[in-house]
Design a protein around this motif. Structure first.
Motif, PDB file in Angstrom:
ATOM      1  N   UNK A   1       0.809  -1.210   0.000  1.00  0.00           N
ATOM      2  CA  UNK A   1       0.000   0.000   0.000  1.00  0.00           C
ATOM      3  C   UNK A   1       0.846   1.266   0.000  1.00  0.00           C
ATOM      4  N   UNK A   2       1.960   1.240   0.734  1.00  0.00           N
ATOM      5  CA  UNK A   2       2.725   2.467   0.961  1.00  0.00           C
ATOM      6  C   UNK A   2       3.849   2.687  -0.041  1.00  0.00           C
ATOM      7  N   UNK A   3       4.292   1.634  -0.742  1.00  0.00           N
ATOM      8  CA  UNK A   3       5.365   1.791  -1.732  1.00  0.00           C
ATOM      9  C   UNK A   3       4.852   1.899  -3.153  1.00  0.00           C
ATOM     10  N   UNK A   4       3.651   1.374  -3.424  1.00  0.00           N
ATOM     11  CA  UNK A   4       3.120   1.397  -4.780  1.00  0.00           C
ATOM     12  C   UNK A   4       3.593   0.262  -5.655  1.00  0.00           C
ATOM     13  N   UNK A   5       4.186  -0.770  -5.058  1.00  0.00           N
ATOM     14  CA  UNK A   5       4.601  -1.953  -5.816  1.00  0.00           C
ATOM     15  C   UNK A   5       4.171  -3.218  -5.075  1.00  0.00           C
ATOM     16  N   UNK A   6       4.067  -4.315  -5.824  1.00  0.00           N
ATOM     17  CA  UNK A   6       3.671  -5.603  -5.258  1.00  0.00           C
ATOM     18  C   UNK A   6       4.862  -6.277  -4.564  1.00  0.00           C
TER      19      UNK A   6
ATOM     20  N   UNK B   1       5.835   6.189  -0.203  1.00  0.00           N
ATOM     21  CA  UNK B   1       5.458   7.354  -1.021  1.00  0.00           C
ATOM     22  C   UNK B   1       5.897   8.671  -0.394  1.00  0.00           C
ATOM     23  N   UNK B   2       5.954   8.754   0.943  1.00  0.00           N
ATOM     24  CA  UNK B   2       6.399   9.995   1.572  1.00  0.00           C
ATOM     25  C   UNK B   2       7.876  10.253   1.295  1.00  0.00           C
ATOM     26  N   UNK B   3       8.675   9.204   1.279  1.00  0.00           N
ATOM     27  CA  UNK B   3      10.091   9.358   0.962  1.00  0.00           C
ATOM     28  C   UNK B   3      10.262   9.872  -0.458  1.00  0.00           C
ATOM     29  N   UNK B   4       9.479   9.341  -1.386  1.00  0.00           N
ATOM     30  CA  UNK B   4       9.546   9.839  -2.770  1.00  0.00           C
ATOM     31  C   UNK B   4       9.067  11.289  -2.835  1.00  0.00           C
TER      32      UNK B   4
ATOM     33  N   UNK C   1     -11.561  -1.534 -10.484  1.00  0.00           N
ATOM     34  CA  UNK C   1     -10.259  -1.569 -11.154  1.00  0.00           C
ATOM     35  C   UNK C   1      -9.115  -1.110 -10.252  1.00  0.00           C
ATOM     36  N   UNK C   2      -9.384  -0.799  -8.999  1.00  0.00           N
ATOM     37  CA  UNK C   2      -8.364  -0.280  -8.096  1.00  0.00           C
ATOM     38  C   UNK C   2      -7.631  -1.437  -7.423  1.00  0.00           C
ATOM     39  N   UNK C   3      -6.297  -1.353  -7.388  1.00  0.00           N
ATOM     40  CA  UNK C   3      -5.473  -2.359  -6.725  1.00  0.00           C
ATOM     41  C   UNK C   3      -4.650  -1.702  -5.610  1.00  0.00           C
ATOM     42  N   UNK C   4      -4.085  -2.506  -4.732  1.00  0.00           N
ATOM     43  CA  UNK C   4      -3.390  -1.988  -3.547  1.00  0.00           C
ATOM     44  C   UNK C   4      -2.303  -0.951  -3.847  1.00  0.00           C
ATOM     45  N   UNK C   5      -1.441  -1.171  -4.846  1.00  0.00           N
ATOM     46  CA  UNK C   5      -0.380  -0.183  -5.082  1.00  0.00           C
ATOM     47  C   UNK C   5      -0.884   1.191  -5.523  1.00  0.00           C
ATOM     48  N   UNK C   6      -2.166   1.284  -5.867  1.00  0.00           N
ATOM     49  CA  UNK C   6      -2.712   2.558  -6.329  1.00  0.00           C
ATOM     50  C   UNK C   6      -2.762   3.603  -5.220  1.00  0.00           C
ATOM     51  N   UNK C   7      -2.804   3.174  -3.974  1.00  0.00           N
ATOM     52  CA  UNK C   7      -2.921   4.127  -2.864  1.00  0.00           C
ATOM     53  C   UNK C   7      -1.727   5.076  -2.853  1.00  0.00           C
ATOM     54  N   UNK C   8      -0.514   4.516  -2.889  1.00  0.00           N
ATOM     55  CA  UNK C   8       0.692   5.348  -2.853  1.00  0.00           C
ATOM     56  C   UNK C   8       0.770   6.264  -4.064  1.00  0.00           C
ATOM     57  N   UNK C   9       0.463   5.731  -5.241  1.00  0.00           N
ATOM     58  CA  UNK C   9       0.579   6.521  -6.464  1.00  0.00           C
ATOM     59  C   UNK C   9      -0.483   7.619  -6.497  1.00  0.00           C
ATOM     60  N   UNK C  10      -1.671   7.317  -6.003  1.00  0.00           N
ATOM     61  CA  UNK C  10      -2.724   8.333  -5.952  1.00  0.00           C
ATOM     62  C   UNK C  10      -2.319   9.482  -5.039  1.00  0.00           C
ATOM     63  N   UNK C  11      -1.655   9.147  -3.922  1.00  0.00           N
ATOM     64  CA  UNK C  11      -1.184  10.188  -3.005  1.00  0.00           C
ATOM     65  C   UNK C  11      -0.127  11.060  -3.681  1.00  0.00           C
TER      66      UNK C  11
ATOM     67  N   UNK D   1       8.535   6.908 -14.668  1.00  0.00           N
ATOM     68  CA  UNK D   1       8.413   5.500 -15.079  1.00  0.00           C
ATOM     69  C   UNK D   1       9.602   4.649 -14.644  1.00  0.00           C
ATOM     70  N   UNK D   2      10.770   5.264 -14.483  1.00  0.00           N
ATOM     71  CA  UNK D   2      11.951   4.517 -14.072  1.00  0.00           C
ATOM     72  C   UNK D   2      11.818   3.963 -12.653  1.00  0.00           C
ATOM     73  N   UNK D   3      10.880   4.489 -11.872  1.00  0.00           N
ATOM     74  CA  UNK D   3      10.667   3.957 -10.523  1.00  0.00           C
ATOM     75  C   UNK D   3      10.075   2.550 -10.565  1.00  0.00           C
ATOM     76  N   UNK D   4       9.422   2.190 -11.654  1.00  0.00           N
ATOM     77  CA  UNK D   4       8.845   0.857 -11.771  1.00  0.00           C
ATOM     78  C   UNK D   4       7.650   0.618 -10.874  1.00  0.00           C
ATOM     79  N   UNK D   5       6.857   1.641 -10.606  1.00  0.00           N
ATOM     80  CA  UNK D   5       5.702   1.474  -9.736  1.00  0.00           C
ATOM     81  C   UNK D   5       4.604   0.676 -10.429  1.00  0.00           C
ATOM     82  N   UNK D   6       3.906  -0.123  -9.647  1.00  0.00           N
ATOM     83  CA  UNK D   6       2.802  -0.929 -10.175  1.00  0.00           C
ATOM     84  C   UNK D   6       1.469  -0.202 -10.103  1.00  0.00           C
ATOM     85  N   UNK D   7       1.364   0.765  -9.194  1.00  0.00           N
ATOM     86  CA  UNK D   7       0.107   1.463  -9.012  1.00  0.00           C
ATOM     87  C   UNK D   7      -0.150   2.483 -10.096  1.00  0.00           C
ATOM     88  N   UNK D   8      -1.406   2.853 -10.204  1.00  0.00           N
ATOM     89  CA  UNK D   8      -1.784   3.976 -11.051  1.00  0.00           C
ATOM     90  C   UNK D   8      -2.797   4.795 -10.264  1.00  0.00           C
ATOM     91  N   UNK D   9      -2.839   6.112 -10.467  1.00  0.00           N
ATOM     92  CA  UNK D   9      -3.723   6.945  -9.654  1.00  0.00           C
ATOM     93  C   UNK D   9      -5.188   6.663  -9.941  1.00  0.00           C
TER      94      UNK D   9
END
Length: 501
Positions: free
Chosen positions: A93-98, A120-123, A275-285, A295-303
């Protein structure tokens, strides 16, 4: 949370219920004005909370938030990727990746890769150092390990204070300082689940208490002197579910449950999405805070603010209840063999008999498909969303069959530019057993299909990008996904598109 060294053992009564106050997207004029206001984020994590039990409970604040914004039920993975426990759940939830990226696969965090995939706060701090970030939790590993020291303030509430102390600290921070991003984790619902089970009155009472605490947090936001000049996105979520008897970590549908409730950020009042998945929380924030997602971060989430439905998602309303798959459960929807507009399925070489639901390519959902048979890795289809296509020779063969499984999913004709490069993108998950095979073929302007990718070994859930060289003069390209086999395993396809390279 799983029982273990980090499990809080103290059940503490929290503060009395606060008034339910919703943060809404507001009328259209207010939404337009929000662009000029300062974006801020509050994420509230309710450990072990089940959305269906929130609906059963006396939870006026949470229900008000649902009425004023978005509600999105969702589901987790299961072993062997990771158990449905708190370490993997909160990290996702907090990193945006599985978990296959952040590598948190238990509550010990051994071998994690949070340096490569930080919270996500560190980013946000790296992109905008002036942001004021704050995280407080009743379960210490979140604030000790998942959130990095780059966060301005990380507070692990003493056990004796538990959720009451966590709430009080967060309320003070929201009222008395100027935070830009706040995360609050409340733990007692999970404790009630372990002690009494999700079907118990104690679990509902714990939700009621947490709802009051959420009400105090939202009220603290609303009472800020500068609130009118701020654009708050409030998100409520959970790291895993619970069984009726109590416990989690396994692969049952109840244990794999999570959700997102979101108010603000343009979330439509009373909306429900699948259509919302767990990694979306961090990316939405991050997106709400105005942090560009590299894109180089390789995040799985989308806002969630930027939905991107594909052709298969349009089939949800047409999905049918089970026919032969009686173990799925009454009322669980569902499947269809009817493809979306522009798509087709060629079953001219398909064997006969077998389970009705899986005779050739089918279109289905995570809930329906994973409930056909647990613990065969269907739960690892993490990167598909909403409705997806699946060819499942294993389930098809659960009734007597004749011949072999040989079915081809055919896309619409996509426009391309002759002589130029194009990229074929799709989400896939392929579990292999010989003599099974998956082939991706592309044809141009109705010509002979040519194989561009073959699957003959396990391929975990991934977004594939294949470079295509379009022949000179070609105007359209069509994609075929041909699955052949028998009583073997399966192949998932989702999110298919062709774009200019």
């Amino acid at each position: 949370m799983s029982h273990g060294p980090s499990r809080r053992s103290l059940l503490v009564s929290a503060a009395s219920l606060g008034a339910a106050v919703a943060v809404s997207a507001g009328p259209p004029a207010a939404v337009a004005r929000a662009a000029a206001r300062k974006p801020k984020v509050l994420i509230i994590g309710l450990d072990g909370a089940l959305l269906n039990r929130i609906k059963d409970a006396a939870a006026p604040t949470l229900k008000s938030l649902m009425a004023e914004g978005l509600t999105a039920p969702s589901a987790l993975y299961a072993a062997p990727l990771a158990p449905t426990s708190s370490g993997p759940g909160w990290s996702t939830l907090l990193t945006g990746v599985w978990p296959d990226k952040h590598k948190v696969v238990d509550n010990d965090f051994t071998g994690h890769d949070l340096a490569r995939y930080p919270d996500f706060m560190t980013r946000a701090e790296a992109a905008k150092p002036s942001l004021n970030t704050y995280a407080v939790s009743s379960w210490a590993p979140i604030t000790d390990t998942i959130f990095s020291p780059k966060v301005d303030a990380r507070v692990s509430t003493p056990s004796a204070e538990y959720d009451a102390g966590t709430t009080a600290r967060a309320v003070a921070r929201l009222k008395d300082t100027d935070p830009d991003a706040v995360f609050v984790q409340l733990d007692n619902i999970d404790h009630a689940g372990h002690s009494h089970g999700a079907a118990s009155r104690a679990y509902l009472d714990a939700i009621r208490t947490a709802d009051g605490q959420v009400g105090r947090l939202v009220a603290a936001v609303r009472s800020r002197v500068t609130y009118g000049d701020e654009d708050w996105l409030v998100m409520v979520t959970a790291d895993h579910g619970h069984t009726d008897a109590g416990g989690h970590g396994g692969s049952s549908w109840a244990e794999r449950q999570t959700f997102l409730i979101a108010c603000g950020g343009g979330a439509a009042a009373g909306s429900v999405r699948h259509d919302v998945r767990m990694p979306d929380v961090a990316v939405s924030a991050l997106v709400h805070l105005g942090v560009p997602v590299d894109p180089a971060w390789g995040l799985d989430g989308r806002p969630f603010q930027q939905p991107a439905p594909d052709d298969f998602d349009a089939l949800r309303a047409a999905l049918k209840p089970p026919v032969d798959e009686t173990g799925v459960g009454a009322g669980v929807i569902g499947f269809t063999h009817t493809p979306p507009s522009g798509w087709s399925v060629d079953n001219s070489r398909m064997g006969g008999g077998g389970m009705t639901e899986w005779r050739g390519w089918s279109f289905t959902t995570d809930e329906f498909w994973t409930r056909t048979q647990r613990d065969q890795q269907r739960e690892l289809n993490i990167r598909s969303r909403n409705v997806f296509a699946v060819a499942d020779g294993d389930e098809w063969s659960d009734k007597a069959v004749t011949g072999t499984f040989d079915s081809t999913l055919i896309s619409p004709a996509y426009e391309v530019r002759g002589g130029a490069a194009a990229t074929l993108t799709y989400t896939t998950f392929y579990r292999h057993e010989a003599p099974q095979k998956g082939e991706v073929l592309v044809s141009y302007d109705g010509g002979a299909p040519v194989v561009v990718k073959t699957y003959a070994a396990d391929t975990p859930s991934v977004v594939e990008s294949l470079r295509l060289q379009v022949p000179a003069g070609a105007r359209t390209a069509q994609v075929r996904f041909r699955y052949t086999g028998g009583n073997n395993w399966f192949w998932v396809i989702d999110g298919v598109k062709i774009s200019a390279s």
